[in-house]
Design a protein around this motif. Structure first.
Motif, PDB file in Angstrom:
ATOM      1  N   ALA A  12       0.834  -1.211   0.000  1.00  0.00           N
ATOM      2  CA  ALA A  12       0.000   0.000   0.000  1.00  0.00           C
ATOM      3  C   ALA A  12       0.862   1.251   0.000  1.00  0.00           C
ATOM      4  O   ALA A  12       0.443   2.307  -0.500  1.00  0.00           O
ATOM      5  CB  ALA A  12      -0.944  -0.008   1.201  1.00  0.00           C
ATOM      6  N   GLY A  13       2.052   1.161   0.555  1.00  0.00           N
ATOM      7  CA  GLY A  13       2.992   2.279   0.504  1.00  0.00           C
ATOM      8  C   GLY A  13       2.503   3.551   1.159  1.00  0.00           C
ATOM      9  O   GLY A  13       2.830   4.658   0.711  1.00  0.00           O
ATOM     10  N   GLY A  14       1.702   3.419   2.196  1.00  0.00           N
ATOM     11  CA  GLY A  14       1.197   4.598   2.885  1.00  0.00           C
ATOM     12  C   GLY A  14      -0.099   5.140   2.315  1.00  0.00           C
ATOM     13  O   GLY A  14      -0.696   6.066   2.878  1.00  0.00           O
ATOM     14  N   GLY A  15      -0.569   4.567   1.203  1.00  0.00           N
ATOM     15  CA  GLY A  15      -1.810   5.008   0.581  1.00  0.00           C
ATOM     16  C   GLY A  15      -2.997   4.158   1.000  1.00  0.00           C
ATOM     17  O   GLY A  15      -2.848   3.163   1.714  1.00  0.00           O
ATOM     18  N   PRO A  16      -4.201   4.520   0.546  1.00  0.00           N
ATOM     19  CA  PRO A  16      -5.399   3.775   0.904  1.00  0.00           C
ATOM     20  C   PRO A  16      -5.519   2.467   0.128  1.00  0.00           C
ATOM     21  O   PRO A  16      -4.985   2.319  -0.973  1.00  0.00           O
ATOM     22  CB  PRO A  16      -6.536   4.731   0.538  1.00  0.00           C
ATOM     23  N   ILE A  30      -9.584  -5.751   9.000  1.00  0.00           N
ATOM     24  CA  ILE A  30      -9.513  -5.193  10.358  1.00  0.00           C
ATOM     25  C   ILE A  30      -8.066  -5.122  10.859  1.00  0.00           C
ATOM     26  O   ILE A  30      -7.622  -4.063  11.325  1.00  0.00           O
ATOM     27  CB  ILE A  30     -10.419  -5.990  11.313  1.00  0.00           C
ATOM     28  N   PRO A  31      -7.271  -6.201  10.792  1.00  0.00           N
ATOM     29  CA  PRO A  31      -5.876  -6.060  11.220  1.00  0.00           C
ATOM     30  C   PRO A  31      -5.056  -5.146  10.309  1.00  0.00           C
ATOM     31  O   PRO A  31      -4.122  -4.488  10.779  1.00  0.00           O
ATOM     32  CB  PRO A  31      -5.341  -7.492  11.205  1.00  0.00           C
ATOM     33  N   VAL A  73      -3.263   1.252   7.786  1.00  0.00           N
ATOM     34  CA  VAL A  73      -3.689   1.440   6.400  1.00  0.00           C
ATOM     35  C   VAL A  73      -5.162   1.841   6.382  1.00  0.00           C
ATOM     36  O   VAL A  73      -5.997   1.245   7.069  1.00  0.00           O
ATOM     37  CB  VAL A  73      -3.487   0.146   5.584  1.00  0.00           C
ATOM     38  N   GLN A  74      -5.486   2.848   5.587  1.00  0.00           N
ATOM     39  CA  GLN A  74      -6.874   3.258   5.402  1.00  0.00           C
ATOM     40  C   GLN A  74      -7.547   2.261   4.456  1.00  0.00           C
ATOM     41  O   GLN A  74      -7.197   2.173   3.284  1.00  0.00           O
ATOM     42  CB  GLN A  74      -6.945   4.668   4.818  1.00  0.00           C
ATOM     43  N   VAL A  75      -8.523   1.499   4.973  1.00  0.00           N
ATOM     44  CA  VAL A  75      -9.113   0.399   4.216  1.00  0.00           C
ATOM     45  C   VAL A  75     -10.594   0.654   3.946  1.00  0.00           C
ATOM     46  O   VAL A  75     -11.341   1.051   4.845  1.00  0.00           O
ATOM     47  CB  VAL A  75      -8.963  -0.943   4.964  1.00  0.00           C
ATOM     48  N   GLY A 133     -17.178  -0.044  12.872  1.00  0.00           N
ATOM     49  CA  GLY A 133     -18.198   0.818  12.304  1.00  0.00           C
ATOM     50  C   GLY A 133     -17.868   1.260  10.894  1.00  0.00           C
ATOM     51  O   GLY A 133     -16.738   1.110  10.410  1.00  0.00           O
ATOM     52  N   GLU A 134     -18.856   1.851  10.228  1.00  0.00           N
ATOM     53  CA  GLU A 134     -18.700   2.350   8.866  1.00  0.00           C
ATOM     54  C   GLU A 134     -17.627   3.419   8.778  1.00  0.00           C
ATOM     55  O   GLU A 134     -16.922   3.537   7.774  1.00  0.00           O
ATOM     56  CB  GLU A 134     -20.046   2.907   8.373  1.00  0.00           C
ATOM     57  N   GLY A 135     -17.486   4.198   9.839  1.00  0.00           N
ATOM     58  CA  GLY A 135     -16.468   5.246   9.830  1.00  0.00           C
ATOM     59  C   GLY A 135     -15.053   4.707   9.865  1.00  0.00           C
ATOM     60  O   GLY A 135     -14.119   5.381   9.415  1.00  0.00           O
ATOM     61  N   ASP A 136     -14.889   3.503  10.392  1.00  0.00           N
ATOM     62  CA  ASP A 136     -13.561   2.902  10.473  1.00  0.00           C
ATOM     63  C   ASP A 136     -13.199   2.175   9.173  1.00  0.00           C
ATOM     64  O   ASP A 136     -12.086   2.321   8.649  1.00  0.00           O
ATOM     65  CB  ASP A 136     -13.495   1.918  11.644  1.00  0.00           C
ATOM     66  N   ILE A 137     -14.126   1.371   8.665  1.00  0.00           N
ATOM     67  CA  ILE A 137     -13.906   0.649   7.404  1.00  0.00           C
ATOM     68  C   ILE A 137     -15.190   0.755   6.588  1.00  0.00           C
ATOM     69  O   ILE A 137     -16.125  -0.038   6.760  1.00  0.00           O
ATOM     70  CB  ILE A 137     -13.545  -0.831   7.652  1.00  0.00           C
TER      71      ILE A 137
END
Length: 251
Positions: free
Chosen positions: A40-44, A57-58, A64-66, A84-88
């Motif tokens: 991912a290199g720091g990206g989403p 989740i892990p 990483v923004q998933v 929650g939806e806000g997390d993933i």
């Protein structure tokens, strides 16, 4: 025609998670998350067929923004019990066409799930959809098993893949259409519904690595790396699975 929504229903979602065991074990998830986080290199990142969040989740916990795409309402409900939806955030829909956004650094599809698409055309469209999600130079990672046709005895159309106390896995092949049905037979006193045995069947379309590479090229990808597993061990003629990393063309 297989109804995937019915296949991955509430019962399947409830039985899917096995914390600490099998594909949920630390020795499996640890290397998976490590490799995906690096790629991912720091990206989403966006996970196709995110399921109950086994990997997402892990991976999110690793920074990483998933986001995700998932066809099954039941699997999404199970995921929502954890985060929650806000997390993933997750889009409900088919991974061949649903959109979770654009400009992702990484898209990934793990644990043989591209084989849930039962035609070559659907599998090609999955690659094309991954391309629409990725920024130029972004990566698409697929984990997939290698068809074990060499283990088929002459004149027989099936193999016993796993035999252990309380569980038997038998794969039956239609080599003309590249279809395989996995028959999961569970038996013994540990069954919670009181039955002596339970049989579940999941259909797949198997794909050779070379065919997968051609699908990638049609969608504007090039093969960057291929390993036998998430530990980056060498892929060879005896490998039973592979992790393939494709990179979207910059031009």
């Amino acid at each position: 025609m297989v109804n995937q929504q019915q296949l991955w229903d509430e019962d399947a979602a409830a039985q899917y998670d096995a914390p600490g065991e099998g594909m949920f074990s630390p020795e499996v998830l640890g290397p998976t998350v490590e490799v995906l986080s690096e790629l991912a290199g720091g990206g989403p990142a966006v996970e196709f067929a995110i399921g109950t969040g086994r990997v997402a989740i892990p991976l999110a916990a690793a920074g990483v923004q998933v986001s995700g795409i998932e066809l099954s309402h039941a699997m999404i409900s199970r995921l929502r019990e954890k985060v929650g939806e806000g997390d993933i955030p997750v889009v409900q829909g088919d991974m061949t066409e649903a959109s979770a956004g654009t400009d992702f650094s990484l898209a990934y599809l793990v644990f043989n799930t591209i084989s849930n698409l039962l035609t070559q055309d659907e599998q090609v469209r999955c690659f094309q959809n991954a391309g629409r999600h990725l920024a130029p130079g972004g990566r698409f990672v697929i984990e997939l098993w290698v068809p074990q046709l060499r283990s088929l005895p002459p004149g027989h159309g099936g193999t016993v893949e796993v035999h252990e106390p309380g569980y038997l896995l038998v794969d039956t092949y239609d080599v003309l259409h590249q279809h395989v049905i996995s028959h999961h037979v569970r038996f013994g006193p540990e069954l919670s519904d009181g039955r002596d045995a339970r049989i579940e069947r999941t259909p797949h379309r198997y794909v050779w690595p070379s065919e997968l590479d051609l699908m990638a090229r049609l969608a504007g990808f090039e093969l960057e790396s291929r390993w036998a597993d998430w530990d980056r061990s060498e892929f060879d003629a005896e490998s039973r699975s592979h992790v393939s990393v494709y990179r979207r063309s910059v031009g």
